[in-house]
Write an enzyme that holds these catalytic residues in place. Structure first.
Site, PDB file in Angstrom:
ATOM      1  CG  ASN A 238     -39.003  75.260  -1.255  1.00  0.00           C
ATOM      2  OD1 ASN A 238     -38.194  74.440  -1.657  1.00  0.00           O
ATOM      3  ND2 ASN A 238     -38.914  75.845  -0.075  1.00  0.00           N
ATOM      4  CB  ILE A 264     -30.355  73.148   7.492  1.00  0.00           C
ATOM      5  CG1 ILE A 264     -30.335  72.553   6.087  1.00  0.00           C
ATOM      6  CG2 ILE A 264     -31.645  72.785   8.205  1.00  0.00           C
ATOM      7  CD1 ILE A 264     -30.198  71.035   6.087  1.00  0.00           C
ATOM      8  CB  CYS A 325     -40.037  75.447   7.600  1.00  0.00           C
ATOM      9  SG  CYS A 325     -39.675  73.915   8.455  1.00  0.00           S
ATOM     10  CD1 TRP A 329     -36.585  68.213   9.498  1.00  0.00           C
ATOM     11  CD2 TRP A 329     -38.135  66.776   8.783  1.00  0.00           C
ATOM     12  NE1 TRP A 329     -36.202  67.766   8.276  1.00  0.00           N
ATOM     13  CE2 TRP A 329     -37.117  66.873   7.815  1.00  0.00           C
ATOM     14  CE3 TRP A 329     -39.225  65.918   8.560  1.00  0.00           C
ATOM     15  CZ2 TRP A 329     -37.158  66.143   6.625  1.00  0.00           C
ATOM     16  CZ3 TRP A 329     -39.248  65.196   7.378  1.00  0.00           C
ATOM     17  CH2 TRP A 329     -38.227  65.313   6.418  1.00  0.00           C
ATOM     18  CE  LYS A 367     -33.918  64.623   7.448  1.00  0.00           C
ATOM     19  NZ  LYS A 367     -33.836  64.093   6.081  1.00  0.00           N
TER      20      LYS A 367
END
Lengths: 553, 542
Positions: A238, A264, A325, A329, A367
């Site tokens: 990242n 995800i 993370c 969220w 979200k």
């Protein structure tokens, strides 16, 4: 008898009966009428179709479409099948076959749902008969693409209780700091997103200072613990996109741990594999090995393990904890909310759980709109992911391991998941609080908690034993995790246990008798207590006066 | 025989580790004829820790320096570790345990010495014999009679003295049929399904052999069964071997019923594993459950590889087949494999639990086990000589009774209100079938039990279990009588690993006993408070 395969002897014969039950999903309806309707629900069209039931073969029926649901009633005398599907669960509508396709029932619509099932309808080939059904379904299942309102804004249901009142951030703040403070040792759980360290190793004095202040609020230990939910390699990767993690030299006095939970996209693919092995038919040979190859339970295990570490750090390690993370969220919400469920028995009550969802998920900006895709037609959107479902699955695993620790039952968890998709309530709409305020969601829609709290008994666990200050550490070993069959495989009539009604009825009896028992006990306590013998003083608040009565169960 | 010859040492100082949840115990270790004792010093808790030597399945010793360690793996799947002071003492104790735990003589075993307070010898032994069951069915039908042809066990050494047979068949015919069946196990009634007037029978394989022999009396017996049932009734023979295996059995003198010889009867083959493969499945399962190093992401495929749950599935489906034949087709069912003492009993007893509400009560279940397993000649002594940890090559061991208990547990999980007994009862039966102070599971047949005078010289497990103080552990507080048949789902995702048994000693979350206790509290509190009268005869004393 002899010619039939062994599996024939299981519960096939009960299928017709259980399908009736499966199709009822917790929405109130009047079966006597041709079509149940909610206040504000309008009927758009109806049509004769053939429902290709994956379990019982083709069934002729009449399908009704409203602005909220697709409802199918069998027209065959020997089948009482009813399908009742909120349009919100529809993820994708496809046409199957063409005007020239041959073969029986090869022309029609194929509907993929978000709740682990698919529906298939065959229509007559003459005169493009499916075109208007396809168009109407598309319009009302994906209202956003057609400038139509989501049904929650049209729903005129009235409930005795206003679910929007359940969560009041200011009041909850008075009870707790964000996200949670340990009542005795005053350690805290905080949440945030990844630091924007980037390739060059940027630092931010204020952020370092801020974490140091959090550390200092806890006088027992000099270290602050940071949990990064990601696998170590992902956190490093990242950095390339400007993110990263807290380095040792910038944040001294802080310890960093990685929890190895995948992102995800991995979760979405894993759930897809689960659906492949359970719907429509369950992969029978080597069931356990195929289940293992989906990795779903392994992900559940990692999320639970992470939450246990966070909870244990706060409770036994007496260290304050920051969890993040990448964005803060998804995995973060899972970890903090599960840790709080383990630490604080309040969140294991029905109302407490509603507040937990409202606070850690809805308020903190999970979200929902992007992850679920409410009213949106883009079924392949890479933002969709079953993160909230995974959290509820973890809660279910905990409730299995501690059958008396939760006030709610399995049905409560399932109805939350059903209305996560249904769009009947405003609770899960939009991505964040600002969007919800802009749309005046609390004024213009009904809350899911209104439905649940006005009929709480249905969702109560009769074996609930209220215990204050008990920390629950579930066992996150694969040996103790199981697939939530009653949710993931609930459309399959064969897994239905054959007597759900007596079981439920018995539980209700137990609940009623328990309540009566508590009441009597309270009366006895009142009668025996000389101070309270004057009836004019007694009604003030019996629960406050006798906390030990409350904790007895 | 003197036990003292086998006891090498009087005592030693030791520390006992009993698994992750329990604190270690320190004290004086002592081997007696039947027990291993650990007596904590006077300063510690006064509790004496006691282990029946019979329940030791395997023993491992290691010595280092001037101390030693003994690891005991028990038949109830517990693993215990003893740290002992002194090398010599360790070796002596290990040798004593080895010798005493593998004694084969029945009449010197502990049940012959066990004299608990509050129980009288001979109690409860008269509870369950076939005579009692015959009285029950005689109220429904006259088609059957109680035969005492096996009074002296000459017809069939593994049957009880009295068996239930068609009224139309006389004792001489029974004797001939017995000679035509392996081990003399001629077809006898196992269960009378009153709602449909059909029956469940069991036997062993017919001895047709290579020459395809026939036996007129055996054929007559099965013909009489159909004739007594409703007109036009059909019969099904459920053979628990594959068609191939049944055919091969002819080479060694066995075989199956020829179609032409038994008109009205149709053969179905439902192969069930037993013997060696079943024992190996159990051993592999326990290796997987007890493996601390095991990388957990391979757990499910390893569980799959043990095939234990497939055995559960096959047993339940075959029982469903037999039960559905009776309930839905109104047919008579005969179940047999080869000897008719293992898979056969598994199928007949499970079919009864599915169909018969009485067998799901506490008393009915005890009667079922007594009648369909103990008196029906399941060789407990051979099958339960060792459980999953033994290093010796298995000879006759097979966890067929454990498989039955597991299937019952699955039924209880799918029908949580329909069984009057709970998991505690099934666990107790598992423990006692492998090692017990009671005489109920001793020996391999009624004949052997008579020779050893088990009934008069030992206590019955049932009187032990039916004491009021045991009830809370054994009964299901949620039980409500269910008059219907309970058809289990046997889809793989409906069957679970029985964690309460296989992970009993490693199981850490909320101990199931704690949850059980809370459920009891809620259920019984409201019973005493609530006004509905319950059947007071079976009401437990809180």
């Amino acid at each position: 008898m002899a010619s039939a395969p062994t599996s024939k002897y299981n519960s096939h014969s009960l299928e017709n009966e259980s399908i009736k039950r499966t199709s009822r999903d917790g929405v109130n309806r009047d079966i006597g009428e041709a079509l149940p309707r909610l206040p504000g629900e309008t009927r758009i069209t109806d049509k004769e179709v053939i429902y290709i039931c994956p379990f019982n073969g083709p069934i002729k029926g009449r399908v009704y479409i409203t602005n909220y649901r697709l409802y199918l009633r069998s027209l065959e005398t020997d089948s009482a099948l009813i399908l009742d599907v909120p349009l919100g669960v529809i993820s994708r509508i496809e046409k199957m076959g063409g005007a020239t396709s041959r073969g029986e029932n090869s022309y029609g619509l194929d509907i993929t749902c978000k709740d682990m099932r698919n529906l298939r309808f065959a229509l007559k080939q003459e005169g493009h008969s499916r075109r208007d059904m396809f168009e109407i379904l598309t319009r009302y299942a994906f209202p956003l693409a057609h400038s139509l309102p989501i049904f929650a804004f049209l729903n005129e249901e009235k409930f005795d209780v206003d679910g929007w009142m359940v969560y009041n951030p200011v009041e909850e703040y008075r009870r707790q700091v964000l996200s949670w403070i340990h009542p005795e040792n005053k350690t805290v759980i905080m949440r945030c997103s990844q630091p924007l360290v980037g390739m060059s190793g940027k630092r931010n004095k204020d952020d370092e200072k801020y974490l140091d202040v959090i550390r200092e609020t806890n006088r027992q230990i000099n270290k602050l613990t940071i949990y990064d939910a990601r696998p170590n390699v992902n956190a490093v990767a990242n950095k390339a996109t400007g993110g990263g993690y807290e380095s040792d030299d910038a944040y001294h006095n802080a310890e960093l741990f990685f929890l190895d939970i995948h992102n995800i996209h991995v979760m979405r693919e894993s759930l897809k594999k689960v659906k492949d092995i359970v719907y429509p038919n369950v992969e029978e040979s080597h069931w356990l090995s195929s289940l293992e190859s989906t990795h779903w339970l392994e992900h559940i295990k990692l999320v639970l393990t992470g939450a246990i570490q966070v909870a244990d750090r706060v409770s036994s390690g007496k260290s304050s904890v920051v969890v993040h993370c990448s964005d803060g969220w998804d995995r973060t919400a899972q970890l903090t909310s599960l840790a709080m469920l383990m630490l604080d028995s309040y969140y294991r009550s029905i109302e407490g759980f509603e507040i937990l969802v409202q606070k850690e998920w809805i308020s903190f900006g999970h979200k929902f709109a992007s992850r679920i895709g409410h009213g949106d037609k883009n079924h392949a959107d890479a933002d969709r992911s079953p993160i909230f479902l995974q959290f509820v699955d973890c809660v279910w695993q905990m409730s299995k391991q501690f059958p008396t620790a939760f006030e709610f039952n399995e049905r409560f968890l399932i109805i939350i998941l059903d209305h996560l998709y249904s769009c009947r309530f405003g609770t899960f709409l939009y991505n964040c609080e600002s969007a919800r305020e802009k749309q005046k969601v609390t004024e213009r829609t009904v809350s899911l908690w209104s439905l649940i709290n006005s009929n709480k008994d249905k969702f109560k666990n009769p074996f609930y034993t209220k215990e204050i200050n008990r920390v629950l550490y579930p066992v996150a070993s694969m040996r103790h995790l199981e697939l939530w069959v009653n949710y993931y495989i609930r459309w399959n009539p064969r897994i239905k246990q054959q007597q759900p009604n007596p079981v439920e009825q018995r539980y209700m009896e137990l609940l009623a008798l328990r309540d009566e028992y508590i009441k009597r006990l309270e009366e006895l306590q009142l009668a025996n207590s000389p101070k309270l013998s004057d009836p004019s003083t007694s009604p003030s608040s019996p629960s406050q006066m006798m906390p030990h009565v409350q904790t007895h169960f | 025989m003197e036990f003292s010859e086998l006891i090498r040492t009087g005592q030693a100082q030791a520390e006992l580790l009993r698994g992750p949840e329990m604190p270690p115990l320190r004290g004086t270790l002592c081997v007696t004829g039947h027990h291993l004792l650990l007596s904590p010093g006077p300063q510690a808790t006064p509790d004496l820790w006691l282990l029946l030597l019979r329940s030791v399945d395997s023993i491992e010793k290691r010595v280092a320096g001037d101390a030693g360690t003994i690891t005991l793996r028990c038949k109830d799947l517990r693993v215990l570790q003893l740290d002992i002071e002194g090398v010599e003492a360790t070796l002596d104790i290990a040798r004593s345990i080895e010798a005493l735990s593998s004694l084969e003589s029945v009449i010197t075993s502990f049940p012959f010495f066990y004299r608990p307070k509050g129980l009288r010898l001979g109690e409860a032994w008269h509870f369950h014999p076939p005579e009692r069951y015959y009285k029950r069915i005689a109220r429904e039908t006259r088609a059957w009679r109680l035969s005492e042809a096996n009074e002296d066990f000459s017809l069939c050494p593994s049957y009880p003295r009295a068996v239930i047979v068609p009224r139309a068949v006389d004792d001489d015919a029974l004797a001939r049929s017995a000679r035509f069946r392996q081990g003399g196990r001629f077809p006898v009634l196992s269960y009378y399904h009153a709602p449909r007037g059909t029956v469940l029978l069991r036997s062993s394989q017919p001895l047709t052999g290579r020459q395809k022999l026939r036996c007129a009396e055996d054929e007559e017996l099965l013909r009489a069964v159909l004739a007594e049932a409703r007109p036009g009734a059909r019969g099904f023979i459920v053979d628990t071997r594959s068609a191939q295996a049944a055919k091969q059995a002819r080479m060694t003198g066995g075989g199956t019923e020829a179609k032409a010889a038994y008109p009205g009867w149709k053969r179905l083959h439902r192969p069930l594993e037993r013997g060696r493969p079943l024992q190996e499945s159990f051993v592999r399962l326990m290796e997987a459950c007890g493996d601390p190093e095991q990388s957990m992401d391979r757990w499910l495929s390893r569980l799959d590889g043990c095939r234990w749950l497939s055995h559960v599935k096959e047993a339940l489906s075959t029982a469903c087949l037999a039960a559905q034949g009776m309930e839905w087709e109104g047919a008579c069912i005969l179940v047999h494999g080869a000897e008719g003492t293992d898979s056969t009993l598994l199928v007949t007893s499970l079919a009864q639990l599915i169909l018969d509400p009485l067998s799901r009560t506490m008393a009915g279940f005890q009667e079922l086990i007594e009648r369909e397993w103990i008196q029906a000649g399941h060789p407990f002594q051979l099958r339960c000589a060792h459980s999953a940890f033994s290093h010796t090559r298995p000879k006759h061991e097979a966890p067929i009774f454990l498989l039955f208990l597991d299937c019952v547990w699955q039924l209880g999980r799918q029908f949580p209100l329909s069984l009057e007994f709970g998991e505690g009862m099934l666990l107790a039966l598992f423990d006692h079938s492998y090692a017990s102070p009671f005489g109920t599971f001793l020996c391999n047949s009624e004949k052997e039990r008579c020779l050893c005078e088990v009934r008069t010289r030992t206590h019955s497990l049932w009187s032990g279990l039916n004491q009021p103080k045991e009830q809370r552990k054994l009964r299901n507080p949620l039980y409500v009588p269910n008059p219907l048949a309970i058809w289990p789902s046997v889809e793989p995702q409906s069957l679970r690993l029985w964690q309460g048994l296989f992970l009993r000693w490693t199981h850490p979350p909320e101990p199931s006993e704690v949850a059980w206790e809370k459920v009891w509290q809620i259920a019984t509190d409201q019973k005493t408070e609530g006004s509905q009268p319950t059947d007071s005869a079976s009401e437990p004393q809180p």
